[in-house]
Design a protein around this motif. Structure first.
Motif, short mmCIF file in Angstrom:
data_model
loop_
_atom_site.label_atom_id
_atom_site.label_comp_id
_atom_site.label_asym_id
_atom_site.label_seq_id
_atom_site.Cartn_x
_atom_site.Cartn_y
_atom_site.Cartn_z
N SER A 53 13.20 -84.00 15.21
CA SER A 53 13.20 -83.12 14.01
C SER A 53 13.14 -83.59 12.67
CB SER A 53 14.53 -82.11 14.28
OG SER A 53 14.54 -81.37 13.00
N THR A 54 13.75 -84.82 12.78
CA THR A 54 13.75 -85.82 11.59
C THR A 54 12.53 -86.18 11.29
OG1 THR A 54 15.97 -86.55 11.93
CG2 THR A 54 14.83 -87.70 10.48
N LEU A 57 10.16 -82.43 11.00
CA LEU A 57 10.25 -81.44 10.04
C LEU A 57 11.29 -81.52 8.74
CD1 LEU A 57 11.70 -78.84 12.86
CD2 LEU A 57 9.37 -78.83 11.93
N HIS A 58 11.47 -82.84 8.71
CA HIS A 58 12.19 -83.40 7.55
C HIS A 58 11.30 -84.48 6.66
CE1 HIS A 58 15.30 -84.62 4.72
NE2 HIS A 58 15.37 -85.64 5.22
N HIS A 220 22.86 -84.47 7.18
CA HIS A 220 21.88 -85.02 8.29
C HIS A 220 22.04 -86.58 8.35
CE1 HIS A 220 19.14 -85.30 4.73
NE2 HIS A 220 18.87 -86.39 5.20
N PHE A 324 17.43 -80.97 18.27
CA PHE A 324 16.11 -80.38 17.66
C PHE A 324 16.72 -79.30 16.71
CE2 PHE A 324 12.32 -78.35 16.55
CZ PHE A 324 11.48 -79.29 16.29
N GLY A 325 17.57 -78.48 17.33
CA GLY A 325 17.59 -77.12 16.56
C GLY A 325 18.78 -77.32 15.31
N THR A 328 17.12 -79.10 12.48
CA THR A 328 16.07 -78.22 11.88
C THR A 328 16.87 -77.41 10.88
OG1 THR A 328 15.04 -78.25 13.79
CG2 THR A 328 14.57 -76.39 12.19
N VAL A 329 18.09 -76.72 11.40
CA VAL A 329 19.03 -75.82 10.52
C VAL A 329 19.48 -76.64 9.46
CG1 VAL A 329 21.18 -74.70 10.28
CG2 VAL A 329 19.58 -74.51 12.29
N THR A 331 18.15 -79.49 7.89
CA THR A 331 17.02 -79.68 7.01
C THR A 331 16.70 -78.44 6.27
OG1 THR A 331 16.03 -81.41 8.62
CG2 THR A 331 14.91 -80.52 7.24
N LYS A 332 16.45 -77.32 6.93
CA LYS A 332 15.85 -76.27 6.29
C LYS A 332 16.98 -75.43 5.49
CE LYS A 332 11.96 -76.11 8.39
NZ LYS A 332 10.47 -76.48 7.61
#
Length: 338
Positions: A53-54, A57-58, A220, A324-325, A328-329, A331-332
């Motif tokens: 995810s990093t 999505l980041h 994070h 991952f989830g 993602t939370v 990050t978003k």
């Protein structure tokens, strides 16, 4: 709290918190390899999901936002270039030292088998192959979970004369654990990313925004620090001293970036707008390579060898999805974009 005090506070908090969280897995990792191998593997898979995810999505969205408009068409190329750079380095290391690594692996397996014969207290040791136990089962005409793995040696796993039983379509063989590129590449990518994040804090001109950035980065960075500590703990050859040094380097990444930003305020715009995004993209590609080519294949291989633990793969999958989830939370919803 004025601007200088807020930045010094950020340096201390990020450095010490990352160091503590990164060393924490080493406190129980050695015992966990023997008593809770599946739990340790699940935590490592959780870390793999965090790193995935990093990277995707980041870091990748940050690269798209920060790179100049005329270079946006090259964003994915820069990202993939980081992937291929570490891939190339890994293959170069194997080209020059592959035979030595393979010899060390078989020597270690032989040593581990001798240790197992002398000790009956632990049924499984995390990171080692229970080849003697499963070979004995196979020789007694009992179907093992993936016998092609145990009959294979080195690259011959691709040319097994008998197909594996069950549903496994390949022999699940671990990546070469003796190669140093995985952990070093992971450390380098995370440290570069942390340095660049700290640089943003150091260049900030308002104390309230510095504290907001501190919270966003910490949300994070501490998770990633724990995952890095777990990854280092998974290698039984790494003693506490090396573990401490690696975590210290990572912990100093953000703190060093803040200090650099505090004292180097006149960075040319061309360098800031182009070089920093390129370094971010290379770090993201490196993280992707380590995750999909080293961490996840290794953990899947270790538990596909154990036909008694056929449900371990599902536990690993949900661990990856959870990591991952969660990332993602974070990050978003917790990143600061002001």
């Amino acid at each position: 709290m004025n601007l200088l005090q807020s930045k010094i506070f950020s340096v201390v908090v990020l450095g010490l918190a990352s160091l503590f969280v990164g060393i924490l897995p080493n406190c129980f990792g050695r015992q966990g390899r023997k008593q809770w191998p599946l739990l340790l593997s699940s935590l490592l898979c959780f870390g793999g999901g965090v790193l995935l995810s990093t990277a995707l999505l980041h870091i990748l969205p940050e690269l798209r936002e920060s790179i100049p408009e005329e270079y946006k068409q090259y964003v994915e190329i820069v990202f993939c270039l980081g992937f291929f750079i570490l891939y190339m380095v890994d293959e170069i290391v194997h080209f020059f030292y592959g035979d030595t690594h393979e010899a060390n692996i078989f020597h270690n397996h032989g040593h581990n088998n001798n240790e197992r014969r002398r000790s009956s207290s632990a049924k499984y040791a995390y990171g080692t192959m229970e080849s003697r136990h499963l070979l004995h089962r196979e020789s007694s005409s009992q179907a093992s979970y993936n016998p092609s793995f145990y009959r294979a040696r080195s690259d011959s796993v691709l040319f097994c004369d008998q197909p594996p039983s069950q549903l496994c379509h390949v022999g699940h063989q671990e990546p070469c654990s003796a190669a140093p590129t995985a952990n070093i590449g992971l450390l380098a990518a995370l440290s570069v990313h942390a340095l660049l994040e700290g640089l943003v804090v150091g260049l900030e001109g308002r104390s309230d925004k510095v504290l907001l950035l501190l919270g966003a980065i910490s949300s994070h960075k501490l998770v990633v620090s724990f995952c890095l500590g777990m990854e280092l703990t998974s290698n039984p050859l790494y003693k506490f001293r090396r573990h401490f040094v690696y975590i210290l380097i990572f912990s100093l990444g953000s703190s060093g970036g803040i200090l650099v930003g505090m004292f180097v305020t006149n960075i040319p715009t061309e360098i800031k707008n182009l070089l920093i995004p390129i370094l971010q993209g290379l770090a993201g590609g490196t993280l992707l390579y380590v995750t999909v080519s080293e961490v996840l294949p290794r953990e899947r291989a270790r538990w596909h060898q154990q036909h008694e633990k056929r449900g371990a793969g599902l536990i690993q999958f949900f661990s990856v999805a959870l990591g991952f989830g969660l990332m993602t939370v974070l990050t978003k919803y917790l990143d600061y974009d002001g």
